[in-house]
Design a protein around this motif. Structure first.
Motif, PDB file in Angstrom:
ATOM      1  N   ASN A  83       0.811  -1.208   0.000  1.00 11.71           N
ATOM      2  CA  ASN A  83       0.000   0.000   0.000  1.00 11.71           C
ATOM      3  C   ASN A  83       0.851   1.268   0.000  1.00 11.71           C
ATOM      4  O   ASN A  83       0.482   2.260  -0.595  1.00 11.71           O
ATOM      5  CB  ASN A  83      -0.952   0.013   1.203  1.00 11.71           C
ATOM      6  CG  ASN A  83      -1.936  -1.129   1.135  1.00 11.71           C
ATOM      7  OD1 ASN A  83      -2.307  -1.567   0.062  1.00 11.71           O
ATOM      8  ND2 ASN A  83      -2.334  -1.643   2.285  1.00 11.71           N
ATOM      9  N   GLY A  84       1.986   1.210   0.683  1.00  4.66           N
ATOM     10  CA  GLY A  84       2.841   2.387   0.800  1.00  4.66           C
ATOM     11  C   GLY A  84       3.440   2.820  -0.526  1.00  4.66           C
ATOM     12  O   GLY A  84       3.472   3.996  -0.849  1.00  4.66           O
ATOM     13  N   LYS A 123       2.271   2.304  -3.532  1.00  4.75           N
ATOM     14  CA  LYS A 123       1.216   2.886  -4.371  1.00  4.75           C
ATOM     15  C   LYS A 123       0.828   4.270  -3.858  1.00  4.75           C
ATOM     16  O   LYS A 123       0.606   5.182  -4.620  1.00  4.75           O
ATOM     17  CB  LYS A 123      -0.013   1.971  -4.386  1.00  4.75           C
ATOM     18  CG  LYS A 123       0.201   0.699  -5.172  1.00  4.75           C
ATOM     19  CD  LYS A 123      -1.036  -0.162  -5.151  1.00  4.75           C
ATOM     20  CE  LYS A 123      -0.800  -1.477  -5.873  1.00  4.75           C
ATOM     21  NZ  LYS A 123      -1.946  -2.373  -5.775  1.00  4.75           N
ATOM     22  N   LYS A 124       0.759   4.415  -2.551  1.00  8.01           N
ATOM     23  CA  LYS A 124       0.331   5.674  -1.956  1.00  8.01           C
ATOM     24  C   LYS A 124       1.414   6.748  -2.089  1.00  8.01           C
ATOM     25  O   LYS A 124       1.113   7.892  -2.365  1.00  8.01           O
ATOM     26  CB  LYS A 124       0.007   5.448  -0.475  1.00  8.01           C
ATOM     27  CG  LYS A 124      -0.432   6.688   0.265  1.00  8.01           C
ATOM     28  CD  LYS A 124      -0.744   6.349   1.710  1.00  8.01           C
ATOM     29  CE  LYS A 124      -1.104   7.580   2.498  1.00  8.01           C
ATOM     30  NZ  LYS A 124      -1.275   7.286   3.919  1.00  8.01           N
ATOM     31  N   TYR A 125       2.651   6.389  -1.867  1.00  8.74           N
ATOM     32  CA  TYR A 125       3.731   7.375  -1.808  1.00  8.74           C
ATOM     33  C   TYR A 125       4.508   7.532  -3.115  1.00  8.74           C
ATOM     34  O   TYR A 125       5.158   8.532  -3.318  1.00  8.74           O
ATOM     35  CB  TYR A 125       4.724   7.018  -0.700  1.00  8.74           C
ATOM     36  CG  TYR A 125       4.116   6.995   0.687  1.00  8.74           C
ATOM     37  CD1 TYR A 125       3.453   8.102   1.197  1.00  8.74           C
ATOM     38  CD2 TYR A 125       4.228   5.874   1.480  1.00  8.74           C
ATOM     39  CE1 TYR A 125       2.909   8.096   2.462  1.00  8.74           C
ATOM     40  CE2 TYR A 125       3.688   5.855   2.755  1.00  8.74           C
ATOM     41  CZ  TYR A 125       3.029   6.962   3.244  1.00  8.74           C
ATOM     42  OH  TYR A 125       2.495   6.945   4.492  1.00  8.74           O
ATOM     43  N   THR A 143       7.476   5.072   2.982  1.00 11.79           N
ATOM     44  CA  THR A 143       7.164   3.649   3.144  1.00 11.79           C
ATOM     45  C   THR A 143       8.033   3.038   4.236  1.00 11.79           C
ATOM     46  O   THR A 143       7.555   2.288   5.096  1.00 11.79           O
ATOM     47  CB  THR A 143       7.367   2.892   1.815  1.00 11.79           C
ATOM     48  OG1 THR A 143       6.529   3.478   0.812  1.00 11.79           O
ATOM     49  CG2 THR A 143       7.040   1.412   1.959  1.00 11.79           C
TER      50      THR A 143
END
Length: 196
Positions: free
Chosen positions: A85-86, A88-90, A100
């Motif tokens: 998730n990190g 993709k998010k960051y 991340t």
């Protein structure tokens, strides 16, 4: 002399000093400590002691933070979830790798800040995840420093955090392992200001 001592609330201390066979007496006036000053804890005598004290404080704070769970949190995310998730998010660049890594470090109780990681990365590799040092003592011994935080393979393997890639060049794995090493040696990566 007694009147001056009372007026200035001072005490006298004498010390005998021998100088080239002749004795001299030095008289020094030392202010008496007030009761509230005597209750203060002793300050570290050296810069190294101050750093060690700060490292102990930060390590204790990190352990305490790792034990407490924010209200409303039902379960801790796994390192794999954070990484998945990190990224993709960051995003897949230095800022994203650091953020991340911080999520993983927080989940694992490894202290460190964005500023501490970023400044060390810029000093060690200028943000190049493929950086390699082929000239220092480690390189001459056959174990060059690699990656964003220029960690050698034996240190990477010892401080590798499960759930991150087992690849010294992987930006997140490199940052987290290096921060884990710095936490064990210095208390936090934030206290590292030169080659470590």
């Amino acid at each position: 002399m007694t009147a001056i001592r009372r007026a200035l609330n001072l005490r006298t201390t004498t010390a005998a000093i021998a100088t080239t066979g002749a004795a001299a007496i030095a008289l020094t006036l030392v202010p008496q400590a007030h009761a509230d000053e005597q209750a203060k804890p002793a300050q570290p005598a050296t810069a190294a002691a101050a750093v060690a004290t700060q490292a102990d404080h930060l390590a204790a704070k990190a352990k305490s933070a790792a034990k407490t769970k924010p209200s409303g949190e039902t379960k801790a995310m796994s390192v794999a979830d954070i990484q998945k998730n990190g990224v993709k998010k960051y995003g897949n660049r230095l800022d994203g790798w650091i953020r991340t890594s911080l999520d993983i470090m927080h989940a694992k109780g490894i202290p460190g800040s964005y500023k501490g990681l970023h400044s060390n990365i810029m000093r060690e590799s200028s943000g190049n995840p493929r950086a390699i040092n082929n000239w220092d003592v480690n390189a001459r011994a056959g174990v060059p420093s690699k990656g964003l935080l220029q960690i050698i393979k034996p240190t990477f393997e010892r401080f590798h955090v499960a759930g991150t890639k087992n690849d010294q060049y992987d930006p997140v794995a490199n940052i987290v392992a290096s921060a884990n090493y710095a936490a064990h040696r210095y208390g936090t990566i934030d206290l590292v200001h030169s080659a470590y």
